[in-house]
Scaffold this motif. Sequence first.
Motif, PDB file in Angstrom:
ATOM      1  N   ASP A 176       0.834  -1.212   0.000  1.00 29.60           N
ATOM      2  CA  ASP A 176       0.000   0.000   0.000  1.00 29.60           C
ATOM      3  C   ASP A 176       0.858   1.247   0.000  1.00 29.60           C
ATOM      4  N   ASN A 177       1.815   1.274   0.970  1.00 26.89           N
ATOM      5  CA  ASN A 177       2.700   2.450   1.095  1.00 26.89           C
ATOM      6  C   ASN A 177       3.549   2.616  -0.165  1.00 26.89           C
ATOM      7  N   ALA A 178       4.049   1.474  -0.701  1.00 24.84           N
ATOM      8  CA  ALA A 178       4.906   1.537  -1.891  1.00 24.84           C
ATOM      9  C   ALA A 178       4.136   2.114  -3.090  1.00 24.84           C
TER      10      ALA A 178
ATOM     11  N   ARG B 193       0.792  15.745   3.133  1.00 23.78           N
ATOM     12  CA  ARG B 193       0.778  14.734   2.066  1.00 23.78           C
ATOM     13  C   ARG B 193      -0.011  13.506   2.538  1.00 23.78           C
ATOM     14  N   ASN B 194       0.158  13.160   3.813  1.00 28.39           N
ATOM     15  CA  ASN B 194      -0.537  11.995   4.351  1.00 28.39           C
ATOM     16  C   ASN B 194      -2.045  12.186   4.342  1.00 28.39           C
ATOM     17  N   ARG B 195      -2.448  13.441   4.619  1.00 25.35           N
ATOM     18  CA  ARG B 195      -3.883  13.682   4.610  1.00 25.35           C
ATOM     19  C   ARG B 195      -4.436  13.385   3.221  1.00 25.35           C
TER      20      ARG B 195
ATOM     21  N   GLY C  12      10.548   8.584  -1.644  1.00 28.78           N
ATOM     22  CA  GLY C  12      11.638   8.370  -0.672  1.00 28.78           C
ATOM     23  C   GLY C  12      11.379   9.088   0.662  1.00 28.78           C
ATOM     24  N   ILE C  13      12.236   8.799   1.632  1.00 26.89           N
ATOM     25  CA  ILE C  13      12.080   9.398   2.979  1.00 26.89           C
ATOM     26  C   ILE C  13      13.388  10.089   3.358  1.00 26.89           C
ATOM     27  N   ASP C  14      13.270  11.313   3.847  1.00 30.17           N
ATOM     28  CA  ASP C  14      14.474  12.047   4.244  1.00 30.17           C
ATOM     29  C   ASP C  14      15.140  11.336   5.443  1.00 30.17           C
TER      30      ASP C  14
ATOM     31  N   GLU D  32      10.192  -2.905  -2.422  1.00 30.11           N
ATOM     32  CA  GLU D  32      10.987  -1.743  -2.840  1.00 30.11           C
ATOM     33  C   GLU D  32      10.152  -0.917  -3.805  1.00 30.11           C
ATOM     34  N   ASP D  33      10.274   0.409  -3.734  1.00 34.25           N
ATOM     35  CA  ASP D  33       9.517   1.237  -4.698  1.00 34.25           C
ATOM     36  C   ASP D  33      10.416   2.282  -5.308  1.00 34.25           C
ATOM     37  N   THR D  34       9.867   2.929  -6.325  1.00 32.41           N
ATOM     38  CA  THR D  34      10.629   3.987  -7.014  1.00 32.41           C
ATOM     39  C   THR D  34       9.983   5.337  -6.720  1.00 32.41           C
TER      40      THR D  34
ATOM     41  N   ARG E  19       4.261  10.572  11.186  1.00 35.87           N
ATOM     42  CA  ARG E  19       4.050  10.821   9.756  1.00 35.87           C
ATOM     43  C   ARG E  19       5.154  11.750   9.268  1.00 35.87           C
ATOM     44  N   VAL E  20       5.669  11.421   8.071  1.00 38.55           N
ATOM     45  CA  VAL E  20       6.757  12.248   7.539  1.00 38.55           C
ATOM     46  C   VAL E  20       6.219  13.620   7.139  1.00 38.55           C
ATOM     47  N   ASP E  21       5.153  13.612   6.419  1.00 35.10           N
ATOM     48  CA  ASP E  21       4.609  14.873   5.912  1.00 35.10           C
ATOM     49  C   ASP E  21       3.099  14.827   6.111  1.00 35.10           C
TER      50      ASP E  21
ATOM     51  N   PHE F 251      12.484   7.560  13.062  1.00 38.82           N
ATOM     52  CA  PHE F 251      11.169   7.641  13.715  1.00 38.82           C
ATOM     53  C   PHE F 251      10.068   6.938  12.924  1.00 38.82           C
ATOM     54  N   ILE F 252      10.427   6.407  11.746  1.00 37.39           N
ATOM     55  CA  ILE F 252       9.417   5.959  10.795  1.00 37.39           C
ATOM     56  C   ILE F 252       8.501   4.859  11.354  1.00 37.39           C
ATOM     57  N   PHE F 253       9.052   4.051  12.277  1.00 37.34           N
ATOM     58  CA  PHE F 253       8.238   2.957  12.829  1.00 37.34           C
ATOM     59  C   PHE F 253       7.531   3.358  14.125  1.00 37.34           C
TER      60      PHE F 253
ATOM     61  N   GLY G 121      -4.462   9.741   2.828  1.00 40.82           N
ATOM     62  CA  GLY G 121      -5.349   9.054   3.772  1.00 40.82           C
ATOM     63  C   GLY G 121      -4.652   8.202   4.801  1.00 40.82           C
ATOM     64  N   GLY G 122      -3.404   8.497   5.094  1.00 38.85           N
ATOM     65  CA  GLY G 122      -2.667   7.683   6.089  1.00 38.85           C
ATOM     66  C   GLY G 122      -2.986   8.091   7.523  1.00 38.85           C
ATOM     67  N   THR G 123      -2.652   7.164   8.459  1.00 34.23           N
ATOM     68  CA  THR G 123      -2.896   7.447   9.880  1.00 34.23           C
ATOM     69  C   THR G 123      -1.595   7.471  10.689  1.00 34.23           C
ATOM     70  N   GLY G 124      -0.484   6.996  10.104  1.00 34.39           N
ATOM     71  CA  GLY G 124       0.792   6.937  10.854  1.00 34.39           C
ATOM     72  C   GLY G 124       0.879   5.717  11.747  1.00 34.39           C
ATOM     73  N   ILE G 125      -0.002   4.760  11.543  1.00 35.37           N
ATOM     74  CA  ILE G 125       0.009   3.571  12.388  1.00 35.37           C
ATOM     75  C   ILE G 125       0.499   2.341  11.621  1.00 35.37           C
ATOM     76  N   GLY G 126       0.390   2.407  10.267  1.00 36.75           N
ATOM     77  CA  GLY G 126       0.678   1.230   9.430  1.00 36.75           C
ATOM     78  C   GLY G 126       2.048   0.608   9.700  1.00 36.75           C
ATOM     79  N   LEU G 127       3.127   1.422   9.680  1.00 37.45           N
ATOM     80  CA  LEU G 127       4.474   0.860   9.862  1.00 37.45           C
ATOM     81  C   LEU G 127       4.692   0.350  11.289  1.00 37.45           C
ATOM     82  N   THR G 128       4.001   0.976  12.249  1.00 40.87           N
ATOM     83  CA  THR G 128       4.098   0.494  13.641  1.00 40.87           C
ATOM     84  C   THR G 128       3.539  -0.926  13.696  1.00 40.87           C
TER      85      THR G 128
ATOM     86  N   LYS H 138       1.220   4.104  -2.578  1.00 36.92           N
ATOM     87  CA  LYS H 138       0.775   5.447  -2.155  1.00 36.92           C
ATOM     88  C   LYS H 138       1.870   6.487  -2.317  1.00 36.92           C
ATOM     89  N   TYR H 139       3.103   6.110  -1.893  1.00 28.45           N
ATOM     90  CA  TYR H 139       4.195   7.091  -1.910  1.00 28.45           C
ATOM     91  C   TYR H 139       5.090   6.917  -3.132  1.00 28.45           C
ATOM     92  N   ASN H 140       4.468   6.347  -4.204  1.00 22.18           N
ATOM     93  CA  ASN H 140       5.198   6.165  -5.456  1.00 22.18           C
ATOM     94  C   ASN H 140       4.834   7.286  -6.422  1.00 22.18           C
TER      95      ASN H 140
HETATM   96  P1  ADP Z   1       0.504   6.017   6.951  1.00 22.38           P
HETATM   97  O1  ADP Z   1      -0.763   5.394   7.252  1.00 22.38           O
HETATM   98  O2  ADP Z   1       0.574   7.475   7.166  1.00 22.38           O
HETATM   99  O3  ADP Z   1       1.070   5.599   5.646  1.00 22.38           O
HETATM  100  P2  ADP Z   1       2.624   4.457   7.962  1.00 22.38           P
HETATM  101  O4  ADP Z   1       2.966   4.114   9.339  1.00 22.38           O
HETATM  102  O5  ADP Z   1       2.347   3.358   7.063  1.00 22.38           O
HETATM  103  O6  ADP Z   1       1.441   5.495   8.047  1.00 22.38           O
HETATM  104  O7  ADP Z   1       3.811   5.295   7.391  1.00 22.38           O
HETATM  105  C1  ADP Z   1       4.397   6.279   8.182  1.00 22.38           C
HETATM  106  C2  ADP Z   1       4.996   7.368   7.322  1.00 22.38           C
HETATM  107  O8  ADP Z   1       6.134   6.841   6.636  1.00 22.38           O
HETATM  108  C3  ADP Z   1       4.090   7.791   6.244  1.00 22.38           C
HETATM  109  O9  ADP Z   1       3.323   8.878   6.724  1.00 22.38           O
HETATM  110  C4  ADP Z   1       5.020   8.155   5.120  1.00 22.38           C
HETATM  111  O10 ADP Z   1       5.354   9.526   5.239  1.00 22.38           O
HETATM  112  C5  ADP Z   1       6.246   7.342   5.324  1.00 22.38           C
HETATM  113  N1  ADP Z   1       6.303   6.187   4.374  1.00 22.38           N
HETATM  114  C6  ADP Z   1       5.884   4.923   4.613  1.00 22.38           C
HETATM  115  N2  ADP Z   1       6.163   4.110   3.569  1.00 22.38           N
HETATM  116  C7  ADP Z   1       6.764   4.899   2.636  1.00 22.38           C
HETATM  117  C8  ADP Z   1       7.292   4.656   1.342  1.00 22.38           C
HETATM  118  N3  ADP Z   1       7.234   3.474   0.764  1.00 22.38           N
HETATM  119  N4  ADP Z   1       7.839   5.697   0.683  1.00 22.38           N
HETATM  120  C9  ADP Z   1       7.915   6.904   1.286  1.00 22.38           C
HETATM  121  N5  ADP Z   1       7.440   7.213   2.475  1.00 22.38           N
HETATM  122  C10 ADP Z   1       6.863   6.207   3.171  1.00 22.38           C
END
Ligand code: ADP
Length: 576
Positions: A469-471, A523-525, A503-505, A498-500, A518-520, A511-513, A528-535, A473-475
Amino acid sequence: MQKELVWRNLLILSVSLIAFFFVTLFVANYVNRYNQEKELLYVADLFKDELTSVSSQNLSNEVYRLTDGQERYSIVLSDNLGEIKIDGASDHMGEGVLDRLSEKELSGFNESQNMPYVYIADGKMHCMVRFNSDLILRTSIAMVDNSEFIITSTFFLVVVLLVVMVISVMMTNNVSKTVVKTFSNINHHLKTIAGGQYSPISLNEPYPEVAEAYSEMNVVIQNIQSYIQNINAEKNKLDSVINNVGEGIIILDTNGFIVTINEFAKTFSKFSQGQTNHYTDNLKNQRFLTLISKGLTEDYHTDFSTEDGKIYYVSFNHYVSGGDKLVSIVIFDVTAARIEERRRVEFLSNASHELKTPITSISGFSELLASGLINDSDKVKDYANRILTASIGMKATIDDLLYLSRIDNITDQSFKTEPINLADVIADCIANRQVLAENKRVEIVFEPKNVQIIGNRGFLGHMISNLIDNAIKYNVVGGKVIISLGKTEKGVSYLSVEDTGVGIDESHIEFIFDRFYRVDDSRNRATGGTGIGLTICKKIATLHGGDITVESQLEKGTKFTVIFNRNNTLKEDKND
Ligand code: ADP
């Protein structure tokens, strides 16, 4: 001490010798008198017999005959009233004739009831016996003069006393020297022990009592040594515990002198050994010093943040130990807890915000539709769509929250596993995300391999879907998602997504996990992200005994890799 011993010995000796002298004198006198008395009684008896054998006319002649030429003996005969009738000395000496016996002599004789009455008077020993009914016979013997004996004895006594004294002084001096030396040796050994040196004392001593005392002292030394060893071992254990606990510990007395400080606290307080043990001489962290000056007067606790962004909880507690008033300072690193608390607060505000926005929109548009004022069918359709989108978003947020809560509550016992073919799970996830990918014209590339692990199908599917999903969404539009599967050199299973994309700064990577990170946000709004997926992904990887890592480059793409635990990897994998 030595002098006192010599003096005492001399005193005892002198008193003993003088006492001995007088006792000897007394005994000699007594024996002398006893012998004289015996002799007198014998002679008196003899005279009486001799005189009894002659007639009364010849009595005087016989008395003179008996005493003639006698130096020591003399005889008198008196009547019962004490008048001298015959005096053996009168004729013989021609002078000194007694007239009569004294009243004292007569009454003494009368009291003795006709038994021989012996007494001493005028340097002579007298013996009065009844001669016949009219006459009393008094025989006298000159006392032996023992003054010469006394002078000789006294002279000998003085000589003996002097010799004995000299010998005694020499001997006492010698003995007391040895005793004093022994005491000073014992004193020396005791001082050595008191000074903290516990080497055993040699038992090579001439006196068995001293050797025995030293042997007892050696036992005491051994006991002290073993106590010290035990105390040191306990202290080392305590030091090691204190130094290895994850918290800082400082103990001060109420005057501010350091009693104990562990390594953690040394680093924290910038410890450097000062001239005294006072905390102001040793602790160089100036901000911390101001806390201590307050903590020395009262119990209190506070959060303390350092330049490196960490937060410590510092607690001051006053207590009494062994009569000493002390202050314990305990320092905890609460950075993670405080960040977590902050995140929770942020999360609650985010979650309520996330839910409030769609609810506001749903209630607003529903009210409009329900009022019946909207007749335009296009508008009705648009409002209904908005309501639908808001509900879908809200449902996603609620679903994520529920899933997070569920996964947070999983224990080893409630975690159900089975053999899983990872390629099958990935293929299912790809199939479900295909529409999403096509909408963004993102190509998903996956080359299946037979990698089997022990795991939970549902959780693994959720994790992989989230990563895909993230790969997507953020592609970027027209980008790619490459999914790989295999085993590492160490034989551990892994999968990567892996995606193209964007990217993440680097600053965000650590802090990503974290929950709700949320990074941005803007952009997440949009996405539609919640910042919980990677956790959730991290938690699922951990539940499988594995880990998830990320590599990313801005504008180039991101790669997430999940590595499973060796125990989760089944041996019957064939295609590796
Ligand atoms: P969200 O529901 O916001 O996607 P996640 O926990 O899945 O929450 O991701 C946390 C943050 O990590 C995201 O808000 C996004 O900014 C960044 N992120 C996650 N996966 C990717 C990715 N494949 N490419 C770039 N940024 C990503």
